[in-house]
Write an enzyme that holds these catalytic residues in place. Structure first.
Site, PDB file in Angstrom:
ATOM      1  N   LYS A  33       0.816  -1.209   0.000  1.00 53.55           N
ATOM      2  CA  LYS A  33       0.000   0.000   0.000  1.00 53.55           C
ATOM      3  C   LYS A  33       0.855   1.268   0.000  1.00 53.55           C
ATOM      4  CE  LYS A  33      -1.535   0.994   3.824  1.00 53.55           C
ATOM      5  NZ  LYS A  33      -2.148   1.080   5.146  1.00 53.55           N
ATOM      6  N   THR A  34       1.861   1.284   0.864  1.00 51.17           N
ATOM      7  CA  THR A  34       2.700   2.480   0.942  1.00 51.17           C
ATOM      8  C   THR A  34       3.417   2.710  -0.379  1.00 51.17           C
ATOM      9  OG1 THR A  34       3.044   1.950   3.261  1.00 51.17           O
ATOM     10  CG2 THR A  34       4.459   3.629   2.319  1.00 51.17           C
ATOM     11  N   ASP A  52      -4.722   7.890   4.103  1.00 47.20           N
ATOM     12  CA  ASP A  52      -4.321   6.524   4.422  1.00 47.20           C
ATOM     13  C   ASP A  52      -5.213   5.989   5.546  1.00 47.20           C
ATOM     14  OD1 ASP A  52      -2.831   4.270   4.244  1.00 47.20           O
ATOM     15  OD2 ASP A  52      -1.217   4.983   5.543  1.00 47.20           O
ATOM     16  N   GLU A  53      -5.366   4.688   5.646  1.00 43.02           N
ATOM     17  CA  GLU A  53      -6.157   4.069   6.717  1.00 43.02           C
ATOM     18  C   GLU A  53      -7.549   4.694   6.801  1.00 43.02           C
ATOM     19  OE1 GLU A  53      -4.858   1.536   7.993  1.00 43.02           O
ATOM     20  OE2 GLU A  53      -2.734   1.804   8.492  1.00 43.02           O
ATOM     21  N   GLN A  72      -9.279  -4.263   8.669  1.00 42.73           N
ATOM     22  CA  GLN A  72      -8.302  -3.795   9.646  1.00 42.73           C
ATOM     23  C   GLN A  72      -8.815  -2.586  10.415  1.00 42.73           C
ATOM     24  OE1 GLN A  72      -4.000  -3.986   8.514  1.00 42.73           O
ATOM     25  NE2 GLN A  72      -4.816  -4.452   6.491  1.00 42.73           N
ATOM     26  N   ARG A 109       0.630  -9.580  10.731  1.00 43.41           N
ATOM     27  CA  ARG A 109       1.932  -8.929  10.907  1.00 43.41           C
ATOM     28  C   ARG A 109       3.058  -9.928  10.623  1.00 43.41           C
ATOM     29  NH1 ARG A 109       0.378  -4.821   9.527  1.00 43.41           N
ATOM     30  NH2 ARG A 109      -1.475  -6.072   9.171  1.00 43.41           N
TER      31      ARG A 109
END
Length: 813
Positions: free
Chosen positions: A38-39, A221-222, A252, A607
Site C-alpha cells: 500500500k505504501t 491513508d487508513e 483492519q 503482521r
DNA sequence: TATTCGCAAGTTTTT
DNA sequence: CTTGCGAATA
C-alpha cells in the site's frame, strides 16, 4: 526538479498496483489487504502525479500516525528528491491550520494540546461547576460520551440531547462548561483539533476555498479508521476539486471505539459516485499457511467487503496454537525459544514481536525476557510522558508557552512544595473564573483577593516573580528553557533531596528529557519551522506509541495489537487468547464489537511474515489472585486441522488449587523484575514444545548477549536514518521506548550476584542483611508465612524495624 | 493550612 | 504494583 522516468514509477508494480498509480484525477478507492504494498502504491502514485506536471506542494497525504507519515516522506523523497508534498497526521494538519487561524475559533495561536489526563482534570472541574448528578455515571463515561459526540463533529452549541436519555441530559450541561474551561485556558483536547478545524472551514468559506484549491490532490491513508469529524474535514477539502484517493481495509478497522466509522469506507462509493475501485489482493508479506489462518478467521465477520488474500510466497511452517498452564510458562517458553533461535544464529532479536491485547500483559513477558537475557523494547509510548516528574517539568514549559494554561498552573504552582495548598488554590481558581481571567493573572493580583489571607499571598507573589524570570528566557532553544526551569525552581534537586533510589530514577528521567530537548533543537534549528518551544510542545503532545518504535535497533518488540498495525515481523507471538482478554470483557457487548476484536486478531496474525504462534493460558492473574481462564472463542475459528497444536501433557501433575496458592503467594515477585528463583520450578515443568535449552551452565545467556552485541554494533553503522524534511517524529520521540539492553541486563545480573535477595522462606534468624535506607542489621525474629512472613531486624544505627519479607528490599551479602 | 501517611480501589485499545 | 483520596499531624 529531476525528471522521473515512467519506468522507475511503474516498473516495480503489479497490475492492480499499476491501475491505482496511473489514475491521476477523480476519486479513487484502494482496498488494500495486509502486506499488499500500500505504501508503495501511495508514494509511487504521488510521484506519478508530480511527473505529470502537478506542483508537488499541491499534493497532500494524511495518515494516522507520525510513523506512517515519516515512512511515506522518506520513500517519496527517494523517488522525488526535492518534493514539497506535505505528509502528516490529521491531528498535526489540523493543529497547523488552527495555529494559523486561531482567533477564528476563539483561541490564541499558542494554545495547549491537552492529553487525556489533563482533559480529565478539566472535565472534573466542569462537572463540579455545573453540579450535575453523577450517581449513575462515572466521569469516565461522561468523558467518553463527550468524546464520541465530538468525534461526530458536533459542537457544544449544536448538541441536541435525545429526549429521555439521561446521559445526554448530563452531556448537554457539562459539554458547554467543559468547552468554556478549555477556552479560558487557551487549550484544546485531541478531539478539538479536528472539531475546531471542521468548524473553521465550515464557517470561513474563503479559507475553506483557498485550502481546497491548494490541496488539489489528496491522499488519505487508513481510511477505515476515520471518524465523522475527519470525514467532514475531508469533504470540506474536496469540494471544488475531487481528486481524492483513499486507501484502507475494512478488515483492519480497529478504532471503532474511538469513533472511527467503518461506514466511511464501506460507503465511499456512494459519497463519490465517479469512484474507481482498485483491490490490492496480492500479499507480499506472509507465507501461505499464515495467510490461510488470517483468512479463515476473518471470514467469520459479516460486516465486510469480501476480499481474497493471495500470495506467491512459500507455504511456510504451520502456525502454532499453544496452551500454557500459566502466564509464567507462556513468558518463559517464548523467551526461551527466542533465545535459542538467536543462539543458533537463525534469528536476531529484532525478528521477533510479541503482541497482546492490553499493556498490562507485558509484565510477565518482560520478566521472562530479562531472566533469559534477551534485549527487548516495550512500545508503550505515552508511558514516558505520563510520569509525574516529566508531566511536572512539561507543565512549566506549557505555562511558559501559554500563560492561560490553568491546568499547567495548578500542576506546578506547588511543585516543588511552596506551601501553597488546596484551599488557596480553590480561592485563586474561583477568583479567576469569576473575573474571567487566567489563574496566573489572578495570582498576580493575589493581594486583592479578599479570601486569600496574608501568608499565602507572599508565597504566590514569589511564585509569580519566579515565573517572570523564567518567562524572560528566550524560547528558541528548548534545552535552555528546560535548564532554566530546573535551575530556577530547584526541581531536580528536590527530586534527589531524600536520597532515595526512586528520586534518582526520576532525576534521570528529567535528564533524559533535557537530552531529548537538545536533540529537538538540533533537528529543528529554524524557530519558524516548528522549532522552538511551541513546536516542541506540539510534537510532544502528538507523538503516539508506534512513533516511538525503533525499527533499526536489535530488540525484541513488545506491543499491543493496536500498536502493531502497519508493521511486520518475521516471527510473531500473539499471547493471551482468552475470553475476557481477546475478545476483551469490556467490549464483548454486541456483534459489532466482537467483529472489531476479531479484526484486531486478524491484524496481529497478518503482521507475521514467516512464523506465527498464538497462545493462551489456563490461568490468569486477575483482581488479586489467579483464576481459571477460558479459551478465546476465536481459537475455534482458526483452521486447527492444519495448525500445530500443543496442549499441556495429560501426565502433567497440574493441581489448579495448589498453583493458585503458590502463585498468589509469589505474586509480589512477578512485578519487581528480580528473578531470585524460578517460578517455573514451583509450577512444574513447562510443556515440551521444542527441545529444552541445555542445562543451566550460563552459556546460553552469554552466547545470546554476545550475538546481540555484534548485532548492535552492526546496526549502529548501517542504521543511521538521516531524516531530513520536516522530520515529524525525528529522534526526539525515538529516545523514549522502554528499552532494556543486553548491557543493562548484564549489569543487573552482576548487581544481583553481589547482593542477593532471598526467597521469603530462606531468611533465618541471626542473618546479617542490608537495607538500602537503613543500612546493615541483624534479623532477630521471624514470624508468619507466605506474604505475611515478617522479620524483625535490628539495625546498627536505627534500632529495630519490622519487614514483610516478600515485599521488602533486604539483601544478604 | 500544608504535608504526609495510610488505606482502598482498580487495570482496553489511542490521536 | 499504582493511583487517588481522606484523615491525622505539624
Amino acid at each position: 526538479m529531476r525528471e522521473i522516468s515512467t519506468d522507475e514509477i511503474l516498473g516495480p508494480l503489479n497490475e492492480q498496483q499499476r491501475a491505482a498509480v496511473t489514475q491521476i484525477d477523480g476519486p479513487l478507492l484502494i482496498l488494500a489487504g495486509p502486506g499488499s504494498g500500500k505504501t508503495r502504491v501511495i508514494t509511487h502514485r504521488i510521484a506519478n502525479i508530480i511527473a505529470h506536471g502537478v506542483p508537488s506542494f499541491n499534493v497532500i497525504a494524511l495518515t494516522f500516525t507520525n510513523k506512517a507519515a515519516e515512512e511515506m516522506r522518506v520513500r517519496l523523497k527517494r523517488l522525488v528528491p526535492d518534493n514539497r508534498t506535505w505528509t502528516g497526521t490529521f491531528h498535526r494538519f489540523c493543529s497547523r491550520l488552527l495555529r494559523e487561524h486561531a482567533s477564528l475559533v476563539g483561541l490564541k495561536p499558542n494554545f495547549t494540546i491537552y492529553d487525556m489526563g489533563d482533559s480529565k482534570k478539566v472535565m472534573k472541574q466542569a462537572i463540579a461547576n455545573v453540579e450535575v448528578d453523577l450517581r449513575h455515571y462515572s466521569p469516565d463515561m461522561l468523558i467518553n460520551q463527550i468524546s464520541n459526540v465530538k468525534s461526530s463533529g458536533i459542537t457544544a452549541a449544536d448538541f441536541q440531547p435525545r429526549p429521555g436519555h439521561s446521559l445526554d441530559a448530563i452531556v448537554a450541561k457539562v459539554y458547554p462548561e467543559y468547552q468554556k474551561l478549555l477556552k479560558m485556558a487557551n487549550g484544546v483536547d485531541f478531539d478539538d483539533l479536528l472539531l475546531h478545524a471542521v468548524d473553521l472551514l465550515t464557517n470561513s468559506p474563503e479559507i475553506r476555498k483557498a485550502l481546497d484549491l491548494k490541496c488539489t490532490y489528496m491522499m488519505v491513508d487508513e481510511y477505515q479508521d476515520t471518524n465523522l469529524a475527519q470525514y467532514k474535514l475531508i469533504r470540506l477539502l474536496n469540494h471544488s476539486v475531487q481528486n481524492l484517493a483513499v486507501t484502507g481495509d475494512p478488515d483492519q478497522s480497529i478504532y471503532g471505539w474511538r469513533g472511527a466509522n467503518i461506514r466511511n469506507i464501506l460507503e465511499f462509493e456512494k459519497d463519490y459516485p465517479a469512484v474507481n475501485v482498485v483491490r490490492l489482493e496480492q500479499n507480499y508479506r506472509s507465507t501461505k499457511s499464515i495467510l490461510r489462518v488470517a483468512d479463515q478467521l476473518i471470514s467469520n465477520n459479516r460486516q465486510r467487503k469480501e476480499k481474497k488474500l493471495v500470495t506467491n510466497n512459500a507455504e511456510g511452517e504451520p502456525a502454532r496454537l499453544v496452551t500454557f498452564p500459566s502466564p509464567q510458562d507462556e513468558g518463559f517458553d517464548i523467551a526461551d525459544s527466542i533465545a535459542l533461535a538467536v543462539q543458533k544464529g537463525e534469528r536476531r532479536p529484532r525478528d521477533f514481536a510479541i503482541l497482546y491485547r492490553a499493556n498490562y500483559l507485558s509484565r510477565s513477558l518482560e520478566h521472562s525476557l530479562r531472566s533469559v537475557g534477551v534485549p527487548y523494547q516495550v512500545v508503550n509510548g505515552h508511558e514516558f510522558y505520563q510520569r509525574k516528574e516529566i508531566k511536572d517539568v512539561m507543565g512549566y514549559l506549557h505555562l511558559l508557552n501559554n500563560p492561560d494554561d490553568n491546568v499547567a498552573l495548578e500542576r506546578v504552582i506547588n511543585v516543588p512544595p511552596r506551601k501553597i495548598g488546596k484551599v488557596t488554590l480553590t480561592r485563586l481558581r474561583n477568583f479567576a473564573q469569576d473575573s474571567n481571567i487566567s489563574m496566573l493573572e489572578a495570582a498576580r493580583n493575589a493581594e486583592q483577593i479578599d479570601s486569600i489571607s496574608k501568608s499565602p499571598t507572599g508565597k504566590i507573589a514569589s511564585f509569580v516573580s519566579m515565573y517572570d524570570r523564567l518567562a524572560s528566557v528566550p524560547t528558541e532553544e528548548v534545552e535552555l528553557v528546560l535548564k532554566a526551569i530546573l535551575e530556577e525552581t530547584g526541581y531536580r534537586d528536590w527530586l534527589t533531596d531524600d536520597g532515595s533510589e526512586e528520586g534518582f530514577e526520576r532525576a534521570r528521567n528529567v535528564d533524559e528529557l533535557v537530552v531529548a530537548a537538545q536533540e529537538y533543537d538540533r533537528d529543528h534549528p529554524d524557530p519558524t519551522e516548528s522549532g522552538g518551544l511551541e513546536g516542541y510542545l506540539e510534537q510532544a503532545s502528538l507523538v503516539s506509541d508506534t512513533d516511538i518504535w525503533e525499527s533499526e535497533a536489535d530488540f525484541v518488540t513488545l506491543m499491543t495489537l493496536h500498536g502493531a498495525k502497519g508493521l511486520e515481523f518475521p516471527c510473531v507471538y500473539i499471547v493471551g487468547l482468552e475470553d475476557g482478554i481477546l475478545p476483551h470483557e469490556r467490549s464483548s457487548g454486541d456483534d459489532d464489537e466482537i467483529e472489531e476484536e476479531r479484526r484486531l486478531l486478524f491484524v496481529g496474525i497478518t503482521r507475521a511474515q514467516e512464523q506465527l504462534q498464538i497462545s493462551r493460558c489456563m490461568n490468569r492473574f486477575r483482581k488479586g489472585s489467579y483464576w481459571p481462564a477460558i479459551a478465546s472463542r476465536f481459537l475455534m475459528e482458526l483452521p486447527r486441522e492444519e495448525m500445530q497444536i500443543f496442549e499441556p501433557a495429560s501426565s502433567h501433575h497440574f493441581d489448579e488449587e495448589a498453583l493458585a496458592d503458590s502463585i498468589a503467594d509469589l505474586d509480589p515477585w512477578m512485578h519487581d523484575g528480580l528473578p531470585s528463583y524460578d517460578i517455573n520450578d514451583d509450577v512444574g515443568p513447562s510443556i515440551e514444545i521444542h527441545d529444552p535449552p541445555e542445562d543451566g551452565d550460563g552459556s546460553l545467556g552469554d552466547v545470546v548477549r554476545e550475538s546481540i552485541a555484534v548485532a548492535q554494533s552492526e546496526s549502529g553503522t548501517t542504521g543511521d536514518f538521516s531524516n531530513s524534511g520536516e522530520g515529524a517524529t525525528g529522534k526526539t520521540a525515538a529516545a523514549f521506548p522502554r528499552i532494556v539492553t543486553a548491557a543493562q541486563i548484564e549489569a543487573e545480573q552482576a548487581a544481583m550476584q553481589a547482593h542477593v535477595r532471598l526467597h521469603p522462606e530462606s531468611y533465618k534468624v541471626d542473618m546479617e542483611v542490608e537495607h538500602p535506607e537503613y543500612g546493615i542489621g541483624v534479623i532477630v525474629e521471624i514470624t508468619g508465612k507466605g506474604t505475611k512472613r515478617t522479620a524483625t531486624v535490628d539495625f546498627e544505627r536505627l534500632g529495630k524495624k519490622r519487614f514483610r519479607l516478600a515485599f521488602c528490599n533486604l539483601r544478604v551479602n
